[in-house]
Design an enzyme around this catalytic site. Sequence first.
Site, PDB file in Angstrom:
ATOM      1  N   ALA A   1     -13.856   9.846   1.506  1.00 24.03           N
ATOM      2  CA  ALA A   1     -14.801   8.942   0.831  1.00 24.03           C
ATOM      3  C   ALA A   1     -15.211   7.778   1.739  1.00 24.03           C
ATOM      4  O   ALA A   1     -15.410   6.653   1.287  1.00 24.03           O
ATOM      5  CB  ALA A   1     -14.221   8.427  -0.482  1.00 24.03           C
TER       6      ALA A   1
ATOM      7  N   GLN B   1     -11.865   6.761   5.846  1.00 21.67           N
ATOM      8  CA  GLN B   1     -11.640   7.126   7.240  1.00 21.67           C
ATOM      9  C   GLN B   1     -13.019   7.401   7.859  1.00 21.67           C
ATOM     10  O   GLN B   1     -13.408   8.540   8.081  1.00 21.67           O
ATOM     11  CB  GLN B   1     -10.739   8.356   7.329  1.00 21.67           C
ATOM     12  CG  GLN B   1      -9.350   8.132   6.732  1.00 21.67           C
ATOM     13  CD  GLN B   1      -8.465   9.365   6.834  1.00 21.67           C
ATOM     14  OE1 GLN B   1      -8.645  10.224   7.694  1.00 21.67           O
ATOM     15  NE2 GLN B   1      -7.484   9.448   5.950  1.00 21.67           N
TER      16      GLN B   1
ATOM     17  N   TYR C   1       0.830  -1.200   0.000  1.00 21.73           N
ATOM     18  CA  TYR C   1       0.000   0.000   0.000  1.00 21.73           C
ATOM     19  C   TYR C   1       0.868   1.255   0.000  1.00 21.73           C
ATOM     20  O   TYR C   1       1.829   1.371   0.771  1.00 21.73           O
ATOM     21  CB  TYR C   1      -0.923   0.018   1.221  1.00 21.73           C
ATOM     22  CG  TYR C   1      -1.646   1.339   1.398  1.00 21.73           C
ATOM     23  CD1 TYR C   1      -2.757   1.643   0.619  1.00 21.73           C
ATOM     24  CD2 TYR C   1      -1.184   2.291   2.300  1.00 21.73           C
ATOM     25  CE1 TYR C   1      -3.414   2.858   0.756  1.00 21.73           C
ATOM     26  CE2 TYR C   1      -1.823   3.510   2.446  1.00 21.73           C
ATOM     27  CZ  TYR C   1      -2.932   3.798   1.662  1.00 21.73           C
ATOM     28  OH  TYR C   1      -3.568   5.010   1.790  1.00 21.73           O
TER      29      TYR C   1
ATOM     30  N   GLY D   1      -5.528   5.758   0.143  1.00 20.11           N
ATOM     31  CA  GLY D   1      -6.877   5.795   0.665  1.00 20.11           C
ATOM     32  C   GLY D   1      -7.820   4.965  -0.184  1.00 20.11           C
ATOM     33  O   GLY D   1      -7.507   3.825  -0.564  1.00 20.11           O
TER      34      GLY D   1
END
Length: 523
Positions: free
Chosen positions: A424, A427, A49, A56
């Site tokens: 979006a 989080q 990642y 994200g």
Amino acid sequence: MHDGRLTLDEIEAIALGNMALALSESDRRAVEKAHEFLCDAIERRQLIYGVTTGYGPLATTHVDPMQSALLQKNLVYHLCSGVGEPLSRPHVRAMMAARAISLVRGHSGANPALVERLLAWLRADLIPEVPSRGTVGASGDLTPLAHLARALSGEGRVSLKGGEWMESAIAHQQLGWQPLLLQGKDAISLVNGTSTTVGIAALNATGAQRAIKLSTLLVLLYTELLEGHREAFHPAIGELRPHPGQRKLHQWLWSLSESSQLLTAWQAASVPLPEMENGIEQHRPLPQDAYTLRCAPQALGAVWDVVEQHAQTVRLELNAVTDNPLLFPDNDTVLHGGNFFGQHLAFASDHLNNALIQMALYSERRIARVTDPLKSKGLPAFMQPCDTGLHSGFMGAQVTATALVAELRSQAIPASIQSIPTNADNQDIVPLGTIAARRASTSIDYLYQILAIEALVLVQGAELKGAHLLSQASQAFCAWVRTHAPTLEQDRPLAEDIARLSHALSDPDEVASLMALLDPQVC
């Protein structure tokens, strides 16, 4: 660094520019090993990642390692969206030191050159301009740390040795450095952690610890001026309610008050009732004091326990690895998780903030009682002994203390429970720890201003009552205050005195002799 770890006092010394941060050989080996492992994983085109994916909710996009530098650069660019006044120099230096401590644990994969440059910036006293607002503390302190990453890359503005802001590229030229090229996992290792929050919280911890010790000295002086009963400080009382903070305050106040000639002495023998007509005798002296005197060990002891709980949380976080993903070279493993989630610091900072506000309230109440001629055991109104009425003494300063407490109370709503989903809904919970830490920092500033007002008032009272009758600790405290502010003989503006004294009270070097009154072996 010893074992890759630093104490809170050491972080404060680094933040204030009084101590250098250096890597041990084991630190360097850990950084190099993690970076080599990362480079090998990238060469094997492993899915990592933020290194071979987008960020994200855009992590569904796979990114060729050939785009590594651009991916890291774009991470910094899109996160450099902070607003508001810049963080203070000590806060930024603490943030930088905290980030370095996390990276050297050997689980982040940052380039060793990046870590060395961070340390070089601290040695040169070069800090980036970091806007104070814009982070929710969920993926760590993305926004403020991105402004650090941008400056390391030669962009944005910086300050050298506390000077005016200048372009980072110009500062690099002056120092003979080339800006860093962030690639691999460099940018995400920098931004994806709790270092802004923990840096500020570390300074809050040391500032709060000193504030309690100063409050203890002020309580002692206050109790002496009001001729309070020493009995309330007896350690046996604390032993029956053995909270660590309360026991410590009993020990401090009992020991420090031993040499006082103003306190109402404790008598071990019981006091018999006098002969009374009609079975009662009225208007006798109270056998015990108002709560600002009598309950001081309980009140400040509870604050001490909160401060220590906060400090322990900060110590653990300071020496933790808080970015994502985490590398485990020895196990050939990359783990994706959420160590960047700053909930521990958020809760601890809010808890600390409540204790700071209560400590400020105690101080304001002490000022109010001792300046009231109906309650102050013969001291003049507002500590103005000459031409009272023509001169008003500390009347205005007392109102300022009240105003500061009112403002502190208005800022007491916890930040840690204000979660708002963002990113979006990736989080979908956020801890807001940086806001909580910044708020506690502001509370500490206000608290020291109130303590400065109290110190000016009480020292004036001591001189009126007879400083030679005070305990040795109170005499030393009064002498220290008088090196920073003169006696108030006639009305004069007090704003400069308050500012100068509050600054001195918050300076660890300035108050070292006062701290030694409580902990001579430690301080």
